[in-house]
Design an enzyme around this catalytic site. Structure first.
Site, PDB file in Angstrom:
ATOM      1  N   SER A   1       0.819  -1.206   0.000  1.00 10.34           N
ATOM      2  CA  SER A   1       0.000   0.000   0.000  1.00 10.34           C
ATOM      3  C   SER A   1       0.862   1.269   0.000  1.00 10.34           C
ATOM      4  CB  SER A   1      -0.956  -0.051   1.195  1.00 10.34           C
ATOM      5  OG  SER A   1      -1.935   0.946   1.112  1.00 10.34           O
TER       6      SER A   1
ATOM      7  N   HIS B   1      -2.228  -1.342  -4.865  1.00 19.17           N
ATOM      8  CA  HIS B   1      -3.680  -1.284  -5.026  1.00 19.17           C
ATOM      9  C   HIS B   1      -4.157   0.162  -4.927  1.00 19.17           C
ATOM     10  CE1 HIS B   1      -4.476  -0.366  -0.804  1.00 19.17           C
ATOM     11  NE2 HIS B   1      -3.616  -1.312  -0.472  1.00 19.17           N
TER      12      HIS B   1
END
Length: 242
Positions: free
Chosen positions: A128, A151
């Site tokens: 992340s 993501h």
């Protein structure tokens, strides 16, 4: 000064030195407990080790049982690093699941703005917001078994479905994408395609990259470990001196 006075003076000097060293060591121990590293920079400390471990904590305080990296701790350390002439390079070790986007991006921008050479090493995970933290250094490594998850940003809980909310998410994502592209060898099209994968993460979008996959795709510079990372940092330090 006679011999006895000299011996007594010498004893006092030794005792004072012991007390000073003990005080410094106690401060370092407390700093390690609180921040995961020493905030005190020794005169002979050429390389400053900055661990980014667990979850990046922002304005909200996470539960005490969570392993966290607090941005209010890291930012003063980075300022201290920049001001200390004794520090010649920074070694950043990452094993993070991500966390607060604003805090993570702020730390990444500060690392990138340092005048000292920096090398990062992803040892467990750089997920992340850990992705831009890994690419923020001058040169990046990843261990063969380490993973990185790319993501889109998301928010847990209820999100009010109004145009302003989506606009905010879009602008935040653009900031992260721009930073990653600016600080690595990946292009924006590849990055977006990784984020929009729907067949790798359960009930989510994104891509898992393991070790060399992150290098092949241009996100990380090289596969390696501590030895390779410190060797590269030494090279960058010598280059910076010249």
């Amino acid at each position: 000064m006679n011999r006895e006075d000299y011996k007594e003076d010498k004893k006092e000097q030794v005792q004072v030195k012991k007390e000073v060293n003990s005080s410094i060591n106690n401060e370092k121990i407390e700093s390690i407990k609180e921040m995961g590293t020493t905030s005190l920079v020794d005169k002979n400390e050429k390389v400053y080790v900055l661990p980014i471990i667990g979850q990046i904590e922002g304005h909200g305080v996470l539960p005490p049982q969570s392993k966290t990296t607090k941005y209010e701790h890291v930012i003063p350390q980075l300022i201290e690093i920049e001001q200390k002439d004794s520090v010649e390079g920074v070694f950043i070790i990452l094993n993070t699941v991500g966390g607060d986007v604003e805090a993570g991006l702020a730390i990444a921008e500060m690392v990138r703005s340092l005048s000292k050479p920096t090398v990062s090493l992803v040892i467990g995970g750089g997920h992340s917001i850990g992705v831009p933290l890994a690419t923020s250094s001058d040169y990046s490594f990843i261990s063969p078994s380490a993973t990185m998850i790319v993501h889109p940003i998301r928010m847990n809980g209820l999100v009010i479905g109004v145009p302003q909310t989506f606009k905010y998410f879009q602008k935040m994502q653009e900031r992260i994408n721009d930073f990653i592209v600016r600080t690595s060898n990946i292009n924006i099209e590849t990055l977006r395609s990784l984020m929009l994968q729907t067949d790798e993460l359960l009930n989510d979008m994104g891509t898992i990259l393991i070790g060399k996959e992150a290098v092949d795709i241009g996100l990380i510079d090289e596969v390696g470990g501590v030895k390779e990372s410190l060797k590269k940092l030494d090279e960058l330090i010598e280059k910076n001196k010249s």
